[in-house]
Design a protein around this motif. Structure first.
Motif, PDB file in Angstrom:
ATOM      1  N   GLU A   3       0.734  -1.234   0.191  1.00 44.23           N
ATOM      2  CA  GLU A   3       0.033  -0.071  -0.027  1.00 44.23           C
ATOM      3  C   GLU A   3       0.801   1.334  -0.213  1.00 44.23           C
ATOM      4  O   GLU A   3       1.919   1.230   0.676  1.00 44.23           O
ATOM      5  CB  GLU A   3      -0.996   0.196   1.160  1.00 44.23           C
ATOM      6  N   ILE A   4       0.679   2.026  -0.995  1.00 45.40           N
ATOM      7  CA  ILE A   4       1.138   3.341  -0.893  1.00 45.40           C
ATOM      8  C   ILE A   4       0.131   4.556  -0.234  1.00 45.40           C
ATOM      9  O   ILE A   4      -0.853   4.675  -0.493  1.00 45.40           O
ATOM     10  CB  ILE A   4       1.516   3.959  -2.243  1.00 45.40           C
ATOM     11  N   ARG A   5       1.037   5.207   0.757  1.00 44.65           N
ATOM     12  CA  ARG A   5       0.259   6.455   1.498  1.00 44.65           C
ATOM     13  C   ARG A   5       1.046   7.465   1.563  1.00 44.65           C
ATOM     14  O   ARG A   5       2.219   7.486   1.577  1.00 44.65           O
ATOM     15  CB  ARG A   5      -0.516   5.925   2.459  1.00 44.65           C
ATOM     16  N   GLU A  14       9.998   4.725  12.227  1.00 41.54           N
ATOM     17  CA  GLU A  14      10.118   3.656  11.049  1.00 41.54           C
ATOM     18  C   GLU A  14      10.782   4.303  10.008  1.00 41.54           C
ATOM     19  O   GLU A  14      11.620   3.484   9.492  1.00 41.54           O
ATOM     20  CB  GLU A  14       8.902   3.081  10.949  1.00 41.54           C
ATOM     21  N   ILE A  15      10.530   5.489   9.621  1.00 36.84           N
ATOM     22  CA  ILE A  15      11.245   5.955   8.384  1.00 36.84           C
ATOM     23  C   ILE A  15      12.769   6.142   8.765  1.00 36.84           C
ATOM     24  O   ILE A  15      13.773   5.787   7.933  1.00 36.84           O
ATOM     25  CB  ILE A  15      10.611   7.530   8.052  1.00 36.84           C
ATOM     26  N   THR A  16      12.953   6.888   9.728  1.00 35.98           N
ATOM     27  CA  THR A  16      14.565   6.980  10.217  1.00 35.98           C
ATOM     28  C   THR A  16      15.268   5.820  10.361  1.00 35.98           C
ATOM     29  O   THR A  16      16.380   5.456   9.999  1.00 35.98           O
ATOM     30  CB  THR A  16      14.674   7.906  11.396  1.00 35.98           C
ATOM     31  N   SER A  17      14.333   4.796  10.833  1.00 38.52           N
ATOM     32  CA  SER A  17      14.951   3.264  11.165  1.00 38.52           C
ATOM     33  C   SER A  17      15.445   2.670   9.861  1.00 38.52           C
ATOM     34  O   SER A  17      16.544   2.046   9.435  1.00 38.52           O
ATOM     35  CB  SER A  17      14.291   2.264  11.973  1.00 38.52           C
ATOM     36  N   LEU A  18      14.534   2.656   8.799  1.00 41.90           N
ATOM     37  CA  LEU A  18      14.860   2.234   7.568  1.00 41.90           C
ATOM     38  C   LEU A  18      15.802   2.962   6.708  1.00 41.90           C
ATOM     39  O   LEU A  18      16.612   2.282   6.126  1.00 41.90           O
ATOM     40  CB  LEU A  18      13.423   2.299   6.612  1.00 41.90           C
ATOM     41  N   PHE A  19      16.024   4.374   6.901  1.00 47.33           N
ATOM     42  CA  PHE A  19      16.796   5.079   6.137  1.00 47.33           C
ATOM     43  C   PHE A  19      18.274   4.397   6.389  1.00 47.33           C
ATOM     44  O   PHE A  19      19.151   4.044   5.935  1.00 47.33           O
ATOM     45  CB  PHE A  19      16.854   6.515   6.590  1.00 47.33           C
ATOM     46  N   ARG A  20      18.460   4.570   8.009  1.00 48.39           N
ATOM     47  CA  ARG A  20      19.839   4.081   8.598  1.00 48.39           C
ATOM     48  C   ARG A  20      19.935   2.845   8.257  1.00 48.39           C
ATOM     49  O   ARG A  20      21.292   2.434   7.775  1.00 48.39           O
ATOM     50  CB  ARG A  20      19.571   4.101  10.083  1.00 48.39           C
ATOM     51  N   ASN A  21      19.181   1.726   8.350  1.00 51.02           N
ATOM     52  CA  ASN A  21      19.362   0.132   7.920  1.00 51.02           C
ATOM     53  C   ASN A  21      19.696  -0.061   6.587  1.00 51.02           C
ATOM     54  O   ASN A  21      20.449  -0.811   6.186  1.00 51.02           O
ATOM     55  CB  ASN A  21      18.530  -0.675   8.546  1.00 51.02           C
ATOM     56  N   THR A  22      19.006   0.535   5.588  1.00 48.81           N
ATOM     57  CA  THR A  22      19.398   0.639   4.337  1.00 48.81           C
ATOM     58  C   THR A  22      20.652   0.876   3.994  1.00 48.81           C
ATOM     59  O   THR A  22      21.423   0.425   3.242  1.00 48.81           O
ATOM     60  CB  THR A  22      18.227   1.225   3.411  1.00 48.81           C
ATOM     61  N   ILE A  23      21.110   2.066   4.359  1.00 51.97           N
ATOM     62  CA  ILE A  23      22.312   2.526   4.190  1.00 51.97           C
ATOM     63  C   ILE A  23      23.548   1.708   4.656  1.00 51.97           C
ATOM     64  O   ILE A  23      24.320   1.326   4.030  1.00 51.97           O
ATOM     65  CB  ILE A  23      22.612   4.124   4.759  1.00 51.97           C
ATOM     66  N   ASN A  65       1.236  -3.580   7.622  1.00 51.99           N
ATOM     67  CA  ASN A  65       1.626  -2.429   8.360  1.00 51.99           C
ATOM     68  C   ASN A  65       2.793  -2.162   9.151  1.00 51.99           C
ATOM     69  O   ASN A  65       3.249  -1.604  10.101  1.00 51.99           O
ATOM     70  CB  ASN A  65       0.780  -2.721   9.705  1.00 51.99           C
ATOM     71  N   THR A  66       3.703  -2.434   7.941  1.00 51.97           N
ATOM     72  CA  THR A  66       5.263  -2.009   8.350  1.00 51.97           C
ATOM     73  C   THR A  66       5.636  -1.258   7.147  1.00 51.97           C
ATOM     74  O   THR A  66       5.482  -1.682   6.106  1.00 51.97           O
ATOM     75  CB  THR A  66       6.035  -3.415   8.426  1.00 51.97           C
ATOM     76  N   ILE A  67       6.389  -0.268   7.562  1.00 52.84           N
ATOM     77  CA  ILE A  67       6.912   0.584   6.232  1.00 52.84           C
ATOM     78  C   ILE A  67       7.924  -0.064   5.697  1.00 52.84           C
ATOM     79  O   ILE A  67       8.953  -0.534   6.485  1.00 52.84           O
ATOM     80  CB  ILE A  67       7.193   2.068   6.616  1.00 52.84           C
ATOM     81  N   VAL A  68       7.933  -0.290   4.406  1.00 55.04           N
ATOM     82  CA  VAL A  68       8.946  -1.004   3.584  1.00 55.04           C
ATOM     83  C   VAL A  68       9.665  -0.325   2.818  1.00 55.04           C
ATOM     84  O   VAL A  68      10.698  -0.637   1.977  1.00 55.04           O
ATOM     85  CB  VAL A  68       8.422  -2.433   2.950  1.00 55.04           C
ATOM     86  N   GLY A  69       9.208   1.172   2.626  1.00 49.21           N
ATOM     87  CA  GLY A  69       9.969   2.138   1.664  1.00 49.21           C
ATOM     88  C   GLY A  69       9.374   3.480   1.737  1.00 49.21           C
ATOM     89  O   GLY A  69       8.294   3.483   2.445  1.00 49.21           O
ATOM     90  N   PHE A  70      10.127   4.256   1.211  1.00 50.96           N
ATOM     91  CA  PHE A  70       9.568   5.654   1.176  1.00 50.96           C
ATOM     92  C   PHE A  70      10.297   6.583   0.088  1.00 50.96           C
ATOM     93  O   PHE A  70      11.262   6.150  -0.123  1.00 50.96           O
ATOM     94  CB  PHE A  70       9.622   6.442   2.541  1.00 50.96           C
ATOM     95  N   ALA A  71       9.602   7.503  -0.352  1.00 52.08           N
ATOM     96  CA  ALA A  71      10.039   8.474  -1.309  1.00 52.08           C
ATOM     97  C   ALA A  71       9.554   9.895  -0.898  1.00 52.08           C
ATOM     98  O   ALA A  71       8.305  10.132  -0.424  1.00 52.08           O
ATOM     99  CB  ALA A  71       9.708   7.923  -2.577  1.00 52.08           C
ATOM    100  N   TYR A  72      10.265  11.033  -1.342  1.00 53.04           N
ATOM    101  CA  TYR A  72       9.719  12.240  -1.058  1.00 53.04           C
ATOM    102  C   TYR A  72      10.298  13.201  -2.151  1.00 53.04           C
ATOM    103  O   TYR A  72      11.520  13.013  -2.766  1.00 53.04           O
ATOM    104  CB  TYR A  72      10.084  12.765   0.080  1.00 53.04           C
ATOM    105  N   LEU A  73       9.430  14.112  -2.335  1.00 53.10           N
ATOM    106  CA  LEU A  73       9.870  15.310  -3.364  1.00 53.10           C
ATOM    107  C   LEU A  73      10.200  16.450  -2.381  1.00 53.10           C
ATOM    108  O   LEU A  73       9.405  16.898  -1.764  1.00 53.10           O
ATOM    109  CB  LEU A  73       8.642  15.402  -4.469  1.00 53.10           C
ATOM    110  N   THR A  74      11.102  17.366  -3.227  1.00 47.53           N
ATOM    111  CA  THR A  74      11.039  18.809  -2.690  1.00 47.53           C
ATOM    112  C   THR A  74      10.956  19.612  -3.985  1.00 47.53           C
ATOM    113  O   THR A  74      11.344  19.110  -5.075  1.00 47.53           O
ATOM    114  CB  THR A  74      12.522  18.911  -1.922  1.00 47.53           C
ATOM    115  N   GLN A  75      10.710  20.921  -3.939  1.00 45.54           N
ATOM    116  CA  GLN A  75      10.570  21.677  -5.157  1.00 45.54           C
ATOM    117  C   GLN A  75       9.782  21.362  -6.210  1.00 45.54           C
ATOM    118  O   GLN A  75       9.900  21.769  -7.250  1.00 45.54           O
ATOM    119  CB  GLN A  75      12.152  22.145  -5.503  1.00 45.54           C
ATOM    120  N   GLY A  76       8.832  20.438  -5.957  1.00 45.66           N
ATOM    121  CA  GLY A  76       7.889  20.025  -6.766  1.00 45.66           C
ATOM    122  C   GLY A  76       8.398  18.957  -7.667  1.00 45.66           C
ATOM    123  O   GLY A  76       7.578  18.259  -8.261  1.00 45.66           O
TER     124      GLY A  76
END
Length: 154
Positions: A3-5, A14-23, A65-76
């Motif tokens: 699911e994407i939301r 969860e986001i910061t943990s995923l970021f750290r562990n992926t790196i 119910n577990t975050i398995v990825g994320f993505a974000y945009l800045t400046q459109g």
């Protein structure tokens, strides 16, 4: 089922943990131990992550119910981050996140999407027809990182 939301502030741990562990586990193939430590330490800046989630178009991919990825945009139209959990690589999650991000860029009226990507991520973006604008050296906390400015016309 993925699911994407849109992300909410409660997703921060969860986001910061995923970021750290992926790196730590995925990007370590292409960067030194010191570079990895510096890069992963970016997860510690809760204020910056809070601003990213609240001020930008920031989406998460969830499985059971577990975050398995994320993505974000800045400046459109600048893809500022796309990360997939170390245990969920190569399952189409990154591709799904990218499609949603690209759709958002198109809906915002932009004709092009850009990003800075790591050596590790470059083959993924190459598979989705992104072009390298240039290779660059980025400086962060005393470390120098080789990465690439990429773009795609939408």
């Amino acid at each position: 089922m993925i699911e994407i939301r849109e992300a909410v502030i409660n997703d921060l741990p969860e986001i910061t943990s995923l970021f750290r562990n992926t790196i730590l586990h995925i990007n370590s193939k292409h960067y030194t131990e010191n570079q990895i430590a510096v890069w992963a330490s970016g997860a510690d800046n809760e204020k910056k992550w809070t601003a990213r989630i609240t001020k930008n178009y920031f989406i998460v991919a969830e499985a059971n119910n577990t975050i398995v990825g994320f993505a974000y945009l800045t400046q459109g139209n600048y893809l500022d981050g796309l990360f997939v959990h170390k245990d969920y690589q190569r399952q189409g999650i990154g591709a799904k996140l990218l499609r949603v991000i690209e759709s958002q860029v198109i809906m915002a009226g932009f004709k092009e999407i850009k990003s800075d990507v790591s050596k590790t991520a470059l083959p993924f973006f190459d598979d989705y027809y992104y072009e390298v604008e240039k290779k660059q050296m980025k400086h962060l906390k005393g470390e120098v990182f080789e990465n690439y400015i990429i773009y795609r016309t939408l």
